[in-house]
Design a protein around this motif. Structure first.
Motif, short mmCIF file in Angstrom:
data_model
loop_
_atom_site.label_atom_id
_atom_site.label_comp_id
_atom_site.label_asym_id
_atom_site.label_seq_id
_atom_site.Cartn_x
_atom_site.Cartn_y
_atom_site.Cartn_z
N GLY A 270 45.08 57.04 70.79
CA GLY A 270 45.02 55.99 72.03
C GLY A 270 43.07 55.48 71.95
O GLY A 270 42.48 55.97 71.91
N LYS A 271 43.64 54.43 73.02
CA LYS A 271 42.52 53.52 73.58
C LYS A 271 43.06 53.56 74.65
O LYS A 271 43.91 53.17 75.87
CB LYS A 271 41.79 52.57 73.28
N ALA A 272 41.97 54.39 75.37
CA ALA A 272 42.16 54.00 77.38
C ALA A 272 41.33 52.31 78.04
O ALA A 272 40.71 51.31 77.59
CB ALA A 272 40.95 55.20 78.56
N LEU A 273 42.63 51.60 78.81
CA LEU A 273 43.17 50.45 79.20
C LEU A 273 42.02 50.06 80.35
O LEU A 273 42.08 49.66 80.81
CB LEU A 273 44.21 49.77 79.01
N SER A 274 41.39 51.88 81.45
CA SER A 274 41.17 51.81 82.39
C SER A 274 40.64 53.41 82.50
O SER A 274 40.16 54.33 82.03
CB SER A 274 42.10 51.30 83.79
N ASP A 275 39.45 53.52 83.49
CA ASP A 275 38.96 54.15 83.63
C ASP A 275 39.42 55.39 84.78
O ASP A 275 40.84 54.83 84.73
CB ASP A 275 37.96 53.92 85.15
N GLY A 279 43.68 64.31 86.10
CA GLY A 279 44.82 63.67 86.53
C GLY A 279 45.30 62.56 87.31
O GLY A 279 46.84 62.64 87.87
N GLU A 280 44.34 62.26 87.23
CA GLU A 280 44.86 60.15 87.53
C GLU A 280 45.92 59.55 86.43
O GLU A 280 46.00 60.08 85.55
CB GLU A 280 43.54 59.40 87.90
N LEU A 281 46.44 59.03 86.58
CA LEU A 281 47.23 57.89 85.65
C LEU A 281 45.97 56.96 85.39
O LEU A 281 45.74 56.30 86.22
CB LEU A 281 48.28 57.12 86.72
N VAL A 282 46.25 56.98 83.95
CA VAL A 282 45.40 55.85 83.53
C VAL A 282 46.47 55.02 82.00
O VAL A 282 47.61 56.02 81.96
CB VAL A 282 44.37 55.61 82.83
N ARG A 283 46.32 54.17 82.06
CA ARG A 283 47.31 52.74 80.62
C ARG A 283 46.12 53.59 79.52
O ARG A 283 44.95 52.96 79.30
CB ARG A 283 47.28 51.18 81.19
N ILE A 284 47.27 53.10 78.58
CA ILE A 284 46.99 53.83 77.03
C ILE A 284 47.41 52.31 76.17
O ILE A 284 48.70 52.65 76.61
CB ILE A 284 47.30 55.43 77.38
N VAL A 285 46.65 52.22 75.05
CA VAL A 285 47.27 51.69 74.34
C VAL A 285 47.76 52.90 72.53
O VAL A 285 46.59 53.20 72.52
CB VAL A 285 47.13 49.49 73.91
N ASN A 286 48.23 52.87 72.22
CA ASN A 286 48.72 53.28 71.13
C ASN A 286 47.84 53.48 70.32
O ASN A 286 49.09 52.05 69.89
CB ASN A 286 50.60 53.67 71.07
N THR A 287 47.51 53.49 69.46
CA THR A 287 46.23 52.19 68.57
C THR A 287 47.57 52.74 66.88
O THR A 287 46.87 51.19 66.71
CB THR A 287 45.23 52.38 67.76
N SER A 288 48.33 52.97 67.13
CA SER A 288 49.57 52.81 66.17
C SER A 288 50.86 52.04 66.09
O SER A 288 51.00 50.99 65.28
CB SER A 288 50.47 54.38 65.88
N VAL A 311 58.02 56.40 74.94
CA VAL A 311 57.17 55.01 74.13
C VAL A 311 56.26 55.45 73.35
O VAL A 311 55.07 54.27 72.89
CB VAL A 311 56.89 54.12 75.23
N ILE A 312 55.83 56.87 73.13
CA ILE A 312 54.55 57.10 72.34
C ILE A 312 54.99 57.65 70.70
O ILE A 312 53.91 56.97 70.23
CB ILE A 312 54.69 59.17 73.25
N ALA A 313 56.62 57.15 70.70
CA ALA A 313 56.17 57.37 69.30
C ALA A 313 56.61 55.95 68.70
O ALA A 313 56.39 55.10 69.62
CB ALA A 313 57.95 57.78 68.44
N PRO A 314 55.74 55.69 67.35
CA PRO A 314 55.94 56.56 66.57
C PRO A 314 54.09 57.72 66.94
O PRO A 314 53.12 56.70 67.86
CB PRO A 314 55.86 55.70 65.16
N VAL A 315 54.21 58.56 66.27
CA VAL A 315 53.24 59.34 66.60
C VAL A 315 52.95 59.89 65.00
O VAL A 315 52.84 59.55 63.78
CB VAL A 315 53.00 60.97 66.94
N SER A 316 50.81 59.72 65.23
CA SER A 316 50.45 60.25 64.20
C SER A 316 50.42 61.87 63.48
O SER A 316 50.16 61.89 62.42
CB SER A 316 48.94 60.57 64.50
N GLN A 317 50.53 62.93 64.66
CA GLN A 317 50.68 64.01 63.45
C GLN A 317 51.69 64.48 64.13
O GLN A 317 52.22 64.49 66.23
CB GLN A 317 49.58 64.92 64.14
#
Length: 327
Positions: A270-275, A279-288, A311-317
């Motif tokens: 994935g790629k982080a959309l925020s710092d 323990g903090e909650l961040v928004r991540i885009v699943n690149t797959s 929402v994590i599916a599909p996964v790469s591994q």
């Protein structure tokens, strides 16, 4: 006959027939309760210099003698002095020992503590410029008597006596507001956003408890080891929203998304959309899947998601119990 007139008459009777030349002093300070001729004029014989002119002002006060008054004093005592103009004058100050406002507050605060009022209590005198002046030779100390504290109104009245020991010289009734104080940790210096706050970066600010804003940091542990989200001026209260854990995952950074349960571990890129800090909650885009999820920062380049979040599916591994779990 007034006391002043009597003193003038006595001075005349005691003065000799020969006038003594004298010069006016630029200023005078007296230690006791009388002003002498020698306090006002230079060039006098010792027996003349020690004559009493008038009562001195009370400790800490001044008396201004103008040209007409000085001329009368000189003439009454056979002193050869003439005013050079109406501007001739001398200011006589009564030397004193000052009991400052701070000393009065400290004495009242100590008396309140002895009476069982909280140790963090502070005092604000109704007369914030109050000072007491004692004759020289006395100790600048106070004691408190007849203390009356109203906890509901946060008010106290008392009598301040100075000096604290020995004969009473001054007694003053005072009123004050009693405030419950707190010490807030604040920045001791200006720090840049993202800079980690250390022990040496913190000092303390005393504030009335009822003036502490909601959300203010009240414990140093809430700041130490964290960074600033925005600039905060030194010596000002810090809000909990102004600090955060140090950034571990930066915006735009590639991360591993980890879903782990007792039976399996799933990972995806994935790629982080925020710092985000630990323990903090961040928004991540699943690149797959190109889907955006929320994840918790678990370490450098690593975020975790709740197993119940699909929402994590599909996964790469994918790895089950019989396969090596991704780390």
């Amino acid at each position: 006959m007034t006391r002043f007139a009597a003193l003038m008459l006595a001075a005349v009777l005691l003065s000799g027939t020969a006038a003594q030349a004298a010069t006016l002093k630029p200023a005078a300070s007296v230690a006791d309760g009388q002003i002498l001729l020698g306090d006002l004029f230079d060039g006098l014989e010792p027996d003349v210099a020690t004559r009493t002119v008038m009562v001195a002002p009370v400790p800490g006060r001044r008396a201004s003698l103008d040209a007409p008054t000085l001329s009368r004093i000189a003439a009454s005592n056979g002193i050869d002095w003439r005013a050079s103009g109406g501007a001739d004058r001398i200011v006589v100050e009564r030397a004193s020992v000052q009991v400052t406002n701070d000393a009065i507050v400290d004495g009242l605060r100590l008396a309140l503590r002895d009476a069982g009022v909280g140790g963090q209590a502070d005092v604000l005198l109704d007369n914030r410029t109050l000072s007491l002046f004692l004759p020289t030779g006395h100790d600048a100390s106070v004691r408190v008597e007849n203390l009356a504290y109203d906890a509901v109104r946060g008010r106290v009245t008392a009598e301040i006596i100075a000096p604290a020991t020995g004969p009473e010289v001054v007694r003053q009734t005072i009123g004050a507001r009693v405030m419950d104080m707190v010490e807030l940790p604040v920045l001791a210096r200006r720090m840049a956003t993202g800079e980690v706050i250390g022990d040496g970066d913190i000092t303390y600010l005393r504030q009335p408890r009822d003036r502490v804003q909601a959300g203010a940091v009240v414990e140093a542990s809430e700041m130490i080891g964290k960074t600033l989200r925005r600039a905060v001026a030194p010596n000002q209260a810090v809000n909990v929203r102004d600090v955060r854990e140090p950034v571990v995952v930066g915006k735009g950074q590639a991360v591993t998304i980890l879903l782990q349960s007792t039976t399996m571990s799933l990972t995806a890129s994935g790629k982080a959309l925020s710092d985000g800090g630990m323990g903090e909650l961040v928004r991540i885009v699943n690149t797959s899947s190109n889907r955006v999820i929320e994840a918790v920062v678990a370490g450098p380049n690593l975020v975790t998601v709740n197993p119940s979040n699909p929402v994590i599916a599909p996964v790469s591994q994918v790895s089950g119990p019989s396969k090596k779990a991704a780390r």
